[in-house]
Design an enzyme around this catalytic site. Structure first.
Site, PDB file in Angstrom:
ATOM      1  CG  HIS A 197      -5.835   1.784   5.248  1.00 43.97           C
ATOM      2  ND1 HIS A 197      -5.420   2.699   6.194  1.00 43.97           N
ATOM      3  CD2 HIS A 197      -4.822   0.915   5.086  1.00 43.97           C
ATOM      4  CE1 HIS A 197      -4.189   2.389   6.571  1.00 43.97           C
ATOM      5  NE2 HIS A 197      -3.802   1.304   5.913  1.00 43.97           N
TER       6      HIS A 197
ATOM      7  CB  SER B  82       5.326  -2.082  12.041  1.00 45.59           C
ATOM      8  OG  SER B  82       4.955  -0.745  12.334  1.00 45.59           O
TER       9      SER B  82
ATOM     10  CD  GLU C 231      -2.945   5.290   6.899  1.00 43.15           C
ATOM     11  OE1 GLU C 231      -2.890   5.311   5.650  1.00 43.15           O
ATOM     12  OE2 GLU C 231      -2.046   4.800   7.602  1.00 43.15           O
TER      13      GLU C 231
ATOM     14  N   GLY D 102       2.900  -1.173   4.319  1.00 45.85           N
ATOM     15  CA  GLY D 102       2.909   0.251   4.013  1.00 45.85           C
ATOM     16  C   GLY D 102       4.324   0.718   3.718  1.00 45.85           C
ATOM     17  N   GLY D 103       4.960   1.317   4.720  1.00 41.96           N
ATOM     18  CA  GLY D 103       6.279   1.934   4.541  1.00 41.96           C
ATOM     19  C   GLY D 103       7.295   1.085   3.796  1.00 41.96           C
TER      20      GLY D 103
ATOM     21  CD  GLU E 126      -3.359  -2.519   7.267  1.00 38.67           C
ATOM     22  OE1 GLU E 126      -2.248  -2.780   6.786  1.00 38.67           O
ATOM     23  OE2 GLU E 126      -3.967  -1.467   7.048  1.00 38.67           O
TER      24      GLU E 126
ATOM     25  CG  ASN F 133      -1.769   1.204   1.368  1.00 39.68           C
ATOM     26  OD1 ASN F 133      -1.796   2.039   0.466  1.00 39.68           O
ATOM     27  ND2 ASN F 133      -2.470   1.312   2.489  1.00 39.68           N
ATOM     28  CD1 TRP F 134       3.413   0.937  -2.871  1.00 38.70           C
ATOM     29  CD2 TRP F 134       3.529   2.116  -4.776  1.00 38.70           C
ATOM     30  NE1 TRP F 134       4.097   0.171  -3.794  1.00 38.70           N
ATOM     31  CE2 TRP F 134       4.177   0.868  -4.975  1.00 38.70           C
ATOM     32  CE3 TRP F 134       3.475   3.010  -5.843  1.00 38.70           C
ATOM     33  CZ2 TRP F 134       4.760   0.517  -6.181  1.00 38.70           C
ATOM     34  CZ3 TRP F 134       4.056   2.657  -7.058  1.00 38.70           C
ATOM     35  CH2 TRP F 134       4.693   1.426  -7.227  1.00 38.70           C
ATOM     36  CE  LYS F 135      -0.271   3.046   4.833  1.00 39.33           C
ATOM     37  NZ  LYS F 135      -0.178   3.130   6.278  1.00 39.33           N
TER      38      LYS F 135
ATOM     39  N   GLY G 126       2.656   2.115  10.890  1.00 41.90           N
ATOM     40  CA  GLY G 126       3.629   3.204  10.805  1.00 41.90           C
ATOM     41  C   GLY G 126       4.385   3.454  12.096  1.00 41.90           C
TER      42      GLY G 126
HETATM   43  P1  13P Z   1       3.089   0.255   7.748  1.00 42.78           P
HETATM   44  O1  13P Z   1       3.601  -1.012   7.091  1.00 42.78           O
HETATM   45  O2  13P Z   1       3.807   1.489   7.284  1.00 42.78           O
HETATM   46  O3  13P Z   1       2.968   0.111   9.209  1.00 42.78           O
HETATM   47  O4  13P Z   1       1.576   0.468   7.179  1.00 42.78           O
HETATM   48  C1  13P Z   1       0.665  -0.575   7.245  1.00 42.78           C
HETATM   49  C2  13P Z   1      -0.525  -0.211   6.471  1.00 42.78           C
HETATM   50  O5  13P Z   1      -1.289   0.664   6.864  1.00 42.78           O
HETATM   51  C3  13P Z   1      -0.756  -0.914   5.206  1.00 42.78           C
HETATM   52  O6  13P Z   1      -2.031  -0.673   4.709  1.00 42.78           O
END
Ligand code: 13P
Length: 243
Positions: A91, A203, A93, A224-225, A158, A8-10, A164
């Site tokens: 998600h 994470s 977010e 994510g990251g 999640e 997920n590149w957000k 994050g």
């Molecule tokens: P991180 O891997 O940066 O913690 O993010 C997880 C995430 O929200 C994937 O959708």
């Protein structure tokens, strides 16, 4: 069950960065399914680079209607047209920043399926809810409210406090919650619930991927990251259980 490693590149990458990342992932990793979900503005370019490769492309959200007067929104058929075959929905977010309710997520999942997209529906509790011992109650409500009755997709667990933060859930937390989610899926979908993949997200990184992906009922990872660094994302994919 073949594991799915989804990135997920957000809200990250401009064109040159997205293209470089997609190029580096083109060959995928044998033995698992690999998916990247770039921002909407990069979908066409990334899908073009990954066309003919084993790496699938997805959106990060879609509207519940196919078209109409919804300024700034993107519909499931538009994502499909841009080259996506998956979409992340609900998600945390989006639930937090855009006040998305379970009911909205459910309508989006219906729209996604109608457009031929496989939905990844996210669930997860806050730190406060876990501290109060309410994590399974919260996730149970989210599952009951967010999954449509003919759901045929993937669920991603999640925990919000692990996103994050650099601190993933413990193996015990993940095992307990995935077993709970499996039981809920079997209750909601007696015929198909056993085969639905349940991803863990929060994470995930090369150093913890192998142990998390080895847990029972972990059907893959939503990253994510670490998905923004090709070598880290590929290392996570290589840690997937062969299957
Ligand atoms: P991180 O891997 O940066 O913690 O993010 C997880 C995430 O929200 C994937 O959708």
């Amino acid at each position: 069950m073949r594991q799915l490693i989804a990135g997920n590149w957000k809200m990250n990458t401009v064109t040159a960065e997205a293209a470089a990342l997609a190029q580096a992932l083109r060959n995928g990793v044998p033995g698992c399914d690999v998916l990247v979900c770039p921002p909407a503005t990069q979908l066409v370019a990334v899908a073009g680079i990954l066309a003919g490769s084993p790496v699938a492309v997805g959106g990060q959200d879609c509207h519940w209607e196919a078209k109409g007067a919804h300024t700034g929104d993107i519909s499931a058929p538009m994502l499909r047209d841009a080259g996506a075959s998956w979409v992340i929905l609900g998600h945390s977010e989006r639930r937090a920043n855009h006040a998305e309710l379970d009911e909205t997520v459910r309508e989006k999942a219906v729209a996604a399926a109608a457009a031929g997209l496989a939905p990844i529906v996210c669930v997860g509790e806050t730190d406060e809810q876990r501290s109060a011992g309410r994590e399974t109650e919260v996730v149970g409500w989210q599952l009951a409210g967010s999954l449509p009755k003919d759901f045929a997709g993937v669920v991603a667990y999640e925990p919000i406090w692990a996103i994050g933060s650099g601190k993933s859930a413990t193996e015990e937390d993940v095992e307990t919650m995935h077993a709970f989610i499996r039981a809920e899926l079997l209750r909601q979908f007696p015929e198909t619930g056993a085969a639905m993949r349940i991803l863990y997200g929060g994470s995930v990184k090369p150093s913890n991927a192998a142990s998390l992906l080895a847990l029972p009922d972990v059907g893959g990872a939503l990253v994510g990251g670490a998905s923004l660094v090709a070598q880290d994302f590929l290392a996570i994919a290589r840690a997937a259980r062969p299957g």
